[in-house]
Write an enzyme that holds these catalytic residues in place. Structure first.
Site, PDB file in Angstrom:
ATOM      1  N   PHE A 121       0.825  -1.206   0.000  1.00 25.07           N
ATOM      2  CA  PHE A 121       0.000   0.000   0.000  1.00 25.07           C
ATOM      3  C   PHE A 121       0.861   1.259   0.000  1.00 25.07           C
ATOM      4  O   PHE A 121       0.464   2.297  -0.540  1.00 25.07           O
ATOM      5  CB  PHE A 121      -0.936  -0.008   1.222  1.00 25.07           C
ATOM      6  CG  PHE A 121      -1.973   1.070   1.194  1.00 25.07           C
ATOM      7  CD1 PHE A 121      -3.101   0.949   0.387  1.00 25.07           C
ATOM      8  CD2 PHE A 121      -1.837   2.205   1.973  1.00 25.07           C
ATOM      9  CE1 PHE A 121      -4.066   1.946   0.360  1.00 25.07           C
ATOM     10  CE2 PHE A 121      -2.794   3.212   1.955  1.00 25.07           C
ATOM     11  CZ  PHE A 121      -3.911   3.078   1.144  1.00 25.07           C
ATOM     12  N   GLU A 122       2.053   1.185   0.576  1.00 26.46           N
ATOM     13  CA  GLU A 122       2.953   2.332   0.662  1.00 26.46           C
ATOM     14  C   GLU A 122       3.841   2.500  -0.565  1.00 26.46           C
ATOM     15  O   GLU A 122       4.559   3.500  -0.681  1.00 26.46           O
ATOM     16  CB  GLU A 122       3.827   2.219   1.916  1.00 26.46           C
ATOM     17  CG  GLU A 122       3.076   2.394   3.214  1.00 26.46           C
ATOM     18  CD  GLU A 122       2.277   1.169   3.655  1.00 26.46           C
ATOM     19  OE1 GLU A 122       1.267   1.356   4.357  1.00 26.46           O
ATOM     20  OE2 GLU A 122       2.648   0.023   3.289  1.00 26.46           O
ATOM     21  N   VAL A 130       0.842  -9.158  -2.717  1.00 28.30           N
ATOM     22  CA  VAL A 130      -0.452  -9.046  -2.051  1.00 28.30           C
ATOM     23  C   VAL A 130      -1.133 -10.404  -2.204  1.00 28.30           C
ATOM     24  O   VAL A 130      -1.426 -10.834  -3.320  1.00 28.30           O
ATOM     25  CB  VAL A 130      -1.314  -7.924  -2.676  1.00 28.30           C
ATOM     26  CG1 VAL A 130      -2.647  -7.814  -1.946  1.00 28.30           C
ATOM     27  CG2 VAL A 130      -0.566  -6.595  -2.650  1.00 28.30           C
ATOM     28  N   ILE A 131      -1.343 -11.063  -1.070  1.00 27.35           N
ATOM     29  CA  ILE A 131      -1.879 -12.427  -1.069  1.00 27.35           C
ATOM     30  C   ILE A 131      -3.238 -12.425  -0.379  1.00 27.35           C
ATOM     31  O   ILE A 131      -3.399 -11.843   0.695  1.00 27.35           O
ATOM     32  CB  ILE A 131      -0.907 -13.383  -0.342  1.00 27.35           C
ATOM     33  CG1 ILE A 131       0.477 -13.330  -1.017  1.00 27.35           C
ATOM     34  CG2 ILE A 131      -1.452 -14.807  -0.343  1.00 27.35           C
ATOM     35  CD1 ILE A 131       1.572 -14.039  -0.247  1.00 27.35           C
ATOM     36  N   HIS A 162      -9.566  -7.445   2.308  1.00 25.38           N
ATOM     37  CA  HIS A 162      -8.510  -6.438   2.460  1.00 25.38           C
ATOM     38  C   HIS A 162      -7.529  -6.439   1.287  1.00 25.38           C
ATOM     39  O   HIS A 162      -7.136  -5.376   0.790  1.00 25.38           O
ATOM     40  CB  HIS A 162      -7.760  -6.680   3.774  1.00 25.38           C
ATOM     41  CG  HIS A 162      -6.633  -5.737   4.015  1.00 25.38           C
ATOM     42  ND1 HIS A 162      -6.825  -4.419   4.353  1.00 25.38           N
ATOM     43  CD2 HIS A 162      -5.294  -5.924   3.958  1.00 25.38           C
ATOM     44  CE1 HIS A 162      -5.651  -3.831   4.500  1.00 25.38           C
ATOM     45  NE2 HIS A 162      -4.709  -4.720   4.267  1.00 25.38           N
ATOM     46  N   TYR A 196       5.922  -2.695 -12.976  1.00 20.68           N
ATOM     47  CA  TYR A 196       5.067  -3.205 -11.903  1.00 20.68           C
ATOM     48  C   TYR A 196       5.373  -4.673 -11.639  1.00 20.68           C
ATOM     49  O   TYR A 196       4.990  -5.548 -12.419  1.00 20.68           O
ATOM     50  CB  TYR A 196       3.604  -3.018 -12.305  1.00 20.68           C
ATOM     51  CG  TYR A 196       2.628  -3.200 -11.183  1.00 20.68           C
ATOM     52  CD1 TYR A 196       2.503  -2.240 -10.194  1.00 20.68           C
ATOM     53  CD2 TYR A 196       1.822  -4.322 -11.114  1.00 20.68           C
ATOM     54  CE1 TYR A 196       1.589  -2.387  -9.162  1.00 20.68           C
ATOM     55  CE2 TYR A 196       0.902  -4.483 -10.091  1.00 20.68           C
ATOM     56  CZ  TYR A 196       0.797  -3.515  -9.121  1.00 20.68           C
ATOM     57  OH  TYR A 196      -0.111  -3.656  -8.102  1.00 20.68           O
ATOM     58  N   ARG A 256       5.623 -17.555  -8.666  1.00 21.51           N
ATOM     59  CA  ARG A 256       5.902 -16.358  -9.462  1.00 21.51           C
ATOM     60  C   ARG A 256       7.143 -15.604  -8.985  1.00 21.51           C
ATOM     61  O   ARG A 256       7.540 -14.616  -9.584  1.00 21.51           O
ATOM     62  CB  ARG A 256       4.677 -15.442  -9.441  1.00 21.51           C
ATOM     63  CG  ARG A 256       3.551 -16.009 -10.288  1.00 21.51           C
ATOM     64  CD  ARG A 256       2.193 -15.469  -9.891  1.00 21.51           C
ATOM     65  NE  ARG A 256       1.145 -16.031 -10.737  1.00 21.51           N
ATOM     66  CZ  ARG A 256       0.650 -17.253 -10.638  1.00 21.51           C
ATOM     67  NH1 ARG A 256       1.118 -18.084  -9.723  1.00 21.51           N
ATOM     68  NH2 ARG A 256      -0.302 -17.678 -11.450  1.00 21.51           N
TER      69      ARG A 256
END
Length: 156
Positions: A58-59, A82-83, A89, A114, A128
């Site tokens: 998020f940061e 992000v899992i 969330h 990205y 991945r």
């Protein structure tokens, strides 16, 4: 028709910033290794690589924006994982991270690759980050190399 596209070449003066989340560091550290190794293999000197760590994905957008605006790099590589958990969330974090990183790139004019994984399971993240599905950090580094070359061609 004239075609202009970036090549996978390392310009000796090109600088790269890897902005990486600490959350899910067992995965993200593999993405960092993949990105840094790819850049080195393409001739980027160690002194032209910078690693900046943030608490979580998020940061990432704010740090990416600051690095790009400060002119510290010719390209920025955003890395995170992000899992999915037991709530929604992860969807909000992934969406805001993606949107924020894209806005940072468009606002600064600096290429941002990205390399943030958005996956359902830890197993998918591991795949991945260097096993069955390759290393998405390495892929993001290749994109960054190509974009630096393309931006320089378009400026000429």
């Amino acid at each position: 028709m004239q075609v202009t596209e970036g090549q996978l070449v390392a310009l000796q003066d090109a600088r790269f910033a890897l902005v990486a989340a600490r959350f899910n560091d067992l995965i993200v550290d593999r993405l960092i290794d993949g990105a840094a190794d790819t850049l080195r293999r393409h001739g980027v000197p160690e002194e032209h690589l910078e690693l900046i760590r943030v608490p979580g994905s998020f940061e990432l957008p704010l740090a990416v924006q600051r690095v790009a605006d400060a002119g510290r790099a010719d390209a920025v590589i955003a890395l995170g994982a992000v899992i999915r958990g037991g709530t929604d969330h992860h969807q909000y974090v992934a969406a805001e991270c993606t949107k924020g990183v894209a806005q940072a790139m468009m606002g600064s004019g600096v290429p941002v690759s990205y390399g943030v994984l958005t996956v359902e399971t830890v197993e998918q993240a591991i795949e991945r980050a260097g096993t069955k599905a390759g290393n998405k950090g390495a892929e993001a580094a290749l994109s960054a190399l190509e974009m630096v070359d393309l931006m320089r061609q378009l400026e000429a």
